[in-house]
Design a protein around this motif. Structure first.
Motif, PDB file in Angstrom:
ATOM      1  N   ALA A  95       0.867  -1.171   0.000  1.00  0.00           N
ATOM      2  CA  ALA A  95       0.000   0.000   0.000  1.00  0.00           C
ATOM      3  C   ALA A  95       0.902   1.219   0.000  1.00  0.00           C
ATOM      4  CB  ALA A  95      -0.893  -0.006   1.238  1.00  0.00           C
ATOM      5  N   GLU A  96       0.599   2.157  -0.888  1.00  0.00           N
ATOM      6  CA  GLU A  96       1.363   3.396  -0.951  1.00  0.00           C
ATOM      7  C   GLU A  96       0.449   4.577  -0.656  1.00  0.00           C
ATOM      8  OE1 GLU A  96       3.120   3.653  -4.856  1.00  0.00           O
ATOM      9  OE2 GLU A  96       5.017   2.885  -4.098  1.00  0.00           O
ATOM     10  N   ARG A  97       1.000   5.532   0.043  1.00  0.00           N
ATOM     11  CA  ARG A  97       0.328   6.813   0.251  1.00  0.00           C
ATOM     12  C   ARG A  97       1.375   7.881  -0.048  1.00  0.00           C
ATOM     13  NH1 ARG A  97      -2.197   7.147   5.644  1.00  0.00           N
ATOM     14  NH2 ARG A  97      -4.028   6.317   4.622  1.00  0.00           N
ATOM     15  N   ASP A  98       1.039   8.768  -0.958  1.00  0.00           N
ATOM     16  CA  ASP A  98       1.957   9.837  -1.363  1.00  0.00           C
ATOM     17  C   ASP A  98       3.311   9.282  -1.796  1.00  0.00           C
ATOM     18  OD1 ASP A  98      -0.019  11.746  -0.753  1.00  0.00           O
ATOM     19  OD2 ASP A  98       0.658  11.871   1.327  1.00  0.00           O
ATOM     20  N   GLY A  99       3.293   8.135  -2.478  1.00  0.00           N
ATOM     21  CA  GLY A  99       4.507   7.539  -3.014  1.00  0.00           C
ATOM     22  C   GLY A  99       5.344   6.739  -2.029  1.00  0.00           C
ATOM     23  N   ALA A 100       4.912   6.668  -0.770  1.00  0.00           N
ATOM     24  CA  ALA A 100       5.666   5.923   0.240  1.00  0.00           C
ATOM     25  C   ALA A 100       4.917   4.649   0.617  1.00  0.00           C
ATOM     26  CB  ALA A 100       5.876   6.787   1.484  1.00  0.00           C
ATOM     27  N   VAL A 101       5.650   3.556   0.783  1.00  0.00           N
ATOM     28  CA  VAL A 101       5.046   2.294   1.202  1.00  0.00           C
ATOM     29  C   VAL A 101       4.641   2.415   2.671  1.00  0.00           C
ATOM     30  CG1 VAL A 101       5.453  -0.181   1.563  1.00  0.00           C
ATOM     31  CG2 VAL A 101       6.335   0.946  -0.496  1.00  0.00           C
ATOM     32  N   VAL A 102       3.342   2.178   2.933  1.00  0.00           N
ATOM     33  CA  VAL A 102       2.814   2.283   4.301  1.00  0.00           C
ATOM     34  C   VAL A 102       2.188   0.979   4.784  1.00  0.00           C
ATOM     35  CG1 VAL A 102       2.467   4.780   4.178  1.00  0.00           C
ATOM     36  CG2 VAL A 102       0.594   3.236   3.513  1.00  0.00           C
ATOM     37  N   GLY A 103       2.136  -0.041   3.908  1.00  0.00           N
ATOM     38  CA  GLY A 103       1.568  -1.325   4.297  1.00  0.00           C
ATOM     39  C   GLY A 103       2.028  -2.423   3.367  1.00  0.00           C
ATOM     40  N   VAL A 104       1.939  -3.666   3.858  1.00  0.00           N
ATOM     41  CA  VAL A 104       2.351  -4.824   3.073  1.00  0.00           C
ATOM     42  C   VAL A 104       1.486  -6.021   3.460  1.00  0.00           C
ATOM     43  CG1 VAL A 104       4.184  -5.452   4.696  1.00  0.00           C
ATOM     44  CG2 VAL A 104       4.338  -6.231   2.348  1.00  0.00           C
ATOM     45  N   ALA A 105       1.139  -6.825   2.467  1.00  0.00           N
ATOM     46  CA  ALA A 105       0.366  -8.050   2.709  1.00  0.00           C
ATOM     47  C   ALA A 105       0.916  -9.159   1.833  1.00  0.00           C
ATOM     48  CB  ALA A 105      -1.116  -7.830   2.412  1.00  0.00           C
ATOM     49  N   LEU A 106       0.803 -10.400   2.323  1.00  0.00           N
ATOM     50  CA  LEU A 106       1.302 -11.551   1.581  1.00  0.00           C
ATOM     51  C   LEU A 106       0.324 -12.704   1.742  1.00  0.00           C
ATOM     52  CD1 LEU A 106       4.173 -12.596   0.221  1.00  0.00           C
ATOM     53  CD2 LEU A 106       4.131 -13.991   2.266  1.00  0.00           C
ATOM     54  N   LEU A 107      -0.118 -13.230   0.615  1.00  0.00           N
ATOM     55  CA  LEU A 107      -1.035 -14.369   0.550  1.00  0.00           C
ATOM     56  C   LEU A 107      -0.314 -15.529  -0.115  1.00  0.00           C
ATOM     57  CD1 LEU A 107      -4.007 -15.561   0.549  1.00  0.00           C
ATOM     58  CD2 LEU A 107      -4.185 -14.593  -1.755  1.00  0.00           C
TER      59      LEU A 107
END
Length: 175
Positions: free
Chosen positions: A65-77
Motif C-alpha cells: 500500500a502506498e500513500r503519497d509515493g511511500a510504502v505504508v503497508g504490506v500483505a502476503l497471501l
C-alpha cells in the motif's frame, strides 16, 4: 492523500521490511511485551533479502500500500490460502490501509479458487480481522513462540476479472 494498492516488486523489499519491523515493534507491544527474545525471534526473518524472495515466489501474492509515493503497508497471501502478512505503519493505522490490503488479497484468493482464507493474528490485530468478517477458531503458537489467534473466513465465489487464475498449491495431495 489516497491509498494505492499494487503488486509488490523486489525493489519494495527495503520499504516493506521497514513496515514489518516498525509495525511489529511499535504496534504489537501487547503481543511481544518488549521481551527482547520474543522480538528477536519475530523479527529474525524480516530482512530485505527474505522479503524480496517472498515477493518473487510464484506461490505468493504480495501487495504493498502506498500513500503519497511511500510504502505504508504490506500483505502476503500464499496459494494455499494463508494470509501470512498484513502489516501497516503505526501512522497508517485506522486509515483504511489494512482493509484495502485485505480486500486485495481476498480478491486474489478468489481468483485462485481459494474458498477459505486462514491466518494467525496477533492479539493487536484480532479485532481488525473480526470487523472484516473473519471467525476466531482458537489459539495457536506462532513459529516465533508467541500465542496468536487462529482465524478463517469463507470467501464467496465472486467473479474475477482474471480469466486464467493460477493453479493453487495444495500440500495435502502432494501436487
Amino acid at each position: 492523500m489516497g491509498i494505492e494498492i499494487r503488486i509488490a516488486v523486489p525493489e519494495d523489499a527495503f520499504a516493506a521490511c521497514d513496515v514489518l519491523r516498525r509495525s511489529i515493534t511499535e504496534c504489537c507491544v501487547a503481543d511481544h511485551q518488549h521481551n527482547p527474545d520474543a522480538l528477536t525471534a519475530w523479527l529474525g526473518n524480516k530482512t530485505p533479502q527474505n522479503v524480496a524472495s517472498w515477493f518473487v515466489s510464484p506461490a505468493n501474492h504480495a501487495l504493498v500500500a502506498e500513500r503519497d509515493g511511500a510504502v505504508v503497508g504490506v500483505a502476503l497471501l500464499t496459494q494455499a490460502g494463508k494470509l501470512s502478512l498484513c502489516y501497516v505503519l503505526p501512522e497508517a493505522l485506522y486509515s483504511g490501509v489494512g482493509k484495502a490490503l485485505l480486500q486485495g488479497v481476498e480478491a486474489q484468493a478468489r481468483a485462485w479458487g481459494v474458498s477459505v482464507l486462514r491466518l494467525n493474528s496477533t492479539i493487536t490485530a484480532s479485532k481488525f480481522y473480526e470487523r472484516n468478517g473473519y471467525i476466531l477458531a482458537g489459539k495457536e503458537k506462532s513459529c516465533y513462540g508467541l500465542e496468536c489467534d487462529f482465524f478463517w473466513k469463507k470467501l464467496n465465489a465472486c467473479e474475477t476479472t482474471d480469466p486464467s487464475p493460477r493453479k493453487r498449491f495444495c500440500n495435502c495431495t502432494g501436487q
